[in-house]
Design a protein around this motif. Structure first.
Motif, PDB file in Angstrom:
ATOM      1  N   SER A  12       0.844  -1.192   0.000  1.00 51.65           N
ATOM      2  CA  SER A  12       0.000   0.000   0.000  1.00 51.65           C
ATOM      3  C   SER A  12       0.879   1.242   0.000  1.00 51.65           C
ATOM      4  O   SER A  12       2.038   1.205   0.414  1.00 51.65           O
ATOM      5  CB  SER A  12      -0.929   0.000   1.205  1.00 51.65           C
ATOM      6  N   VAL A  13       0.319   2.334  -0.472  1.00 47.95           N
ATOM      7  CA  VAL A  13       1.063   3.583  -0.574  1.00 47.95           C
ATOM      8  C   VAL A  13       0.856   4.377   0.712  1.00 47.95           C
ATOM      9  O   VAL A  13      -0.284   4.716   1.047  1.00 47.95           O
ATOM     10  CB  VAL A  13       0.588   4.398  -1.797  1.00 47.95           C
ATOM     11  N   PRO A  14       1.929   4.700   1.424  1.00 47.33           N
ATOM     12  CA  PRO A  14       1.782   5.516   2.632  1.00 47.33           C
ATOM     13  C   PRO A  14       1.227   6.898   2.283  1.00 47.33           C
ATOM     14  O   PRO A  14       1.452   7.408   1.185  1.00 47.33           O
ATOM     15  CB  PRO A  14       3.210   5.622   3.179  1.00 47.33           C
ATOM     16  N   THR A  15       0.518   7.496   3.210  1.00 46.13           N
ATOM     17  CA  THR A  15      -0.096   8.796   2.936  1.00 46.13           C
ATOM     18  C   THR A  15       0.927   9.890   2.692  1.00 46.13           C
ATOM     19  O   THR A  15       0.627  10.865   2.010  1.00 46.13           O
ATOM     20  CB  THR A  15      -1.013   9.211   4.103  1.00 46.13           C
ATOM     21  N   ILE A  20       5.759   6.389  -6.169  1.00 46.03           N
ATOM     22  CA  ILE A  20       5.229   5.033  -6.107  1.00 46.03           C
ATOM     23  C   ILE A  20       5.981   4.176  -7.117  1.00 46.03           C
ATOM     24  O   ILE A  20       6.484   4.665  -8.123  1.00 46.03           O
ATOM     25  CB  ILE A  20       3.708   4.963  -6.357  1.00 46.03           C
ATOM     26  N   SER A  21       6.034   2.889  -6.815  1.00 46.67           N
ATOM     27  CA  SER A  21       6.733   1.935  -7.684  1.00 46.67           C
ATOM     28  C   SER A  21       5.871   1.579  -8.894  1.00 46.67           C
ATOM     29  O   SER A  21       4.685   1.923  -8.972  1.00 46.67           O
ATOM     30  CB  SER A  21       7.057   0.675  -6.890  1.00 46.67           C
ATOM     31  N   ALA A  22       6.467   0.836  -9.804  1.00 45.95           N
ATOM     32  CA  ALA A  22       5.744   0.402 -11.002  1.00 45.95           C
ATOM     33  C   ALA A  22       4.553  -0.480 -10.636  1.00 45.95           C
ATOM     34  O   ALA A  22       3.472  -0.332 -11.215  1.00 45.95           O
ATOM     35  CB  ALA A  22       6.684  -0.327 -11.951  1.00 45.95           C
ATOM     36  N   GLN A  24       2.842  -0.432  -7.860  1.00 47.87           N
ATOM     37  CA  GLN A  24       1.831   0.430  -7.247  1.00 47.87           C
ATOM     38  C   GLN A  24       1.136   1.284  -8.305  1.00 47.87           C
ATOM     39  O   GLN A  24      -0.062   1.538  -8.224  1.00 47.87           O
ATOM     40  CB  GLN A  24       2.468   1.309  -6.173  1.00 47.87           C
ATOM     41  N   LEU A  25       1.884   1.708  -9.319  1.00 50.37           N
ATOM     42  CA  LEU A  25       1.290   2.467 -10.428  1.00 50.37           C
ATOM     43  C   LEU A  25       0.269   1.608 -11.164  1.00 50.37           C
ATOM     44  O   LEU A  25      -0.846   2.050 -11.437  1.00 50.37           O
ATOM     45  CB  LEU A  25       2.381   2.923 -11.395  1.00 50.37           C
ATOM     46  N   ARG A  26       0.638   0.358 -11.462  1.00 52.07           N
ATOM     47  CA  ARG A  26      -0.295  -0.531 -12.165  1.00 52.07           C
ATOM     48  C   ARG A  26      -1.546  -0.776 -11.332  1.00 52.07           C
ATOM     49  O   ARG A  26      -2.657  -0.793 -11.865  1.00 52.07           O
ATOM     50  CB  ARG A  26       0.407  -1.849 -12.523  1.00 52.07           C
ATOM     51  N   ALA A  27      -1.388  -0.915 -10.027  1.00 52.99           N
ATOM     52  CA  ALA A  27      -2.551  -1.102  -9.149  1.00 52.99           C
ATOM     53  C   ALA A  27      -3.416   0.150  -9.128  1.00 52.99           C
ATOM     54  O   ALA A  27      -4.646   0.070  -9.099  1.00 52.99           O
ATOM     55  CB  ALA A  27      -2.088  -1.447  -7.739  1.00 52.99           C
ATOM     56  N   ARG A  28      -2.797   1.315  -9.156  1.00 54.16           N
ATOM     57  CA  ARG A  28      -3.529   2.591  -9.125  1.00 54.16           C
ATOM     58  C   ARG A  28      -4.488   2.698 -10.309  1.00 54.16           C
ATOM     59  O   ARG A  28      -5.568   3.272 -10.199  1.00 54.16           O
ATOM     60  CB  ARG A  28      -2.527   3.750  -9.146  1.00 54.16           C
ATOM     61  N   TYR A  29      -4.089   2.159 -11.452  1.00 55.47           N
ATOM     62  CA  TYR A  29      -4.923   2.243 -12.652  1.00 55.47           C
ATOM     63  C   TYR A  29      -5.685   0.956 -12.920  1.00 55.47           C
ATOM     64  O   TYR A  29      -6.013   0.652 -14.064  1.00 55.47           O
ATOM     65  CB  TYR A  29      -4.074   2.672 -13.845  1.00 55.47           C
TER      66      TYR A  29
END
Length: 83
Positions: A12-15, A20-22, A24-29
């Motif tokens: 998870s991305v800290p507040t 963000i990592s790759a 985390q980027l893929r999860a974001r989209y």
């Protein structure tokens, strides 16, 4: 034969995160593929470019948020002109 498990849940991305990592980027989209990211980088000049720390790629959260705001505004403009 045992199958190798892959981690489908990126950290998870800290507040207070700045990058963000790759994964985390893929999860974001929406858990998009690596190729989706590569195509955005190649075909969408407005998509934020990653910063490299060694061989690893990280994206600025601020740049991604600005990209998302600009994309949403462009979508609204298109919808308004179509109406």
């Amino acid at each position: 034969m045992s199958a190798t498990k892959t981690n489908l849940n990126p950290p998870s991305v800290p507040t207070d995160a700045v990058f963000i990592s790759a994964s985390q980027l893929r999860a974001r989209y929406g858990n998009v593929s690596h190729m989706w990211v590569e195509r955005r980088l190649q075909n969408d000049p407005a998509f934020p470019k990653p910063k490299y720390f060694g061989r690893l790629r990280f994206w600025s959260i601020a740049e991604l948020e600005q990209y998302e705001r600009n994309a949403a505004a462009a979508t609204r403009r298109v919808a308004e002109t179509a109406a």
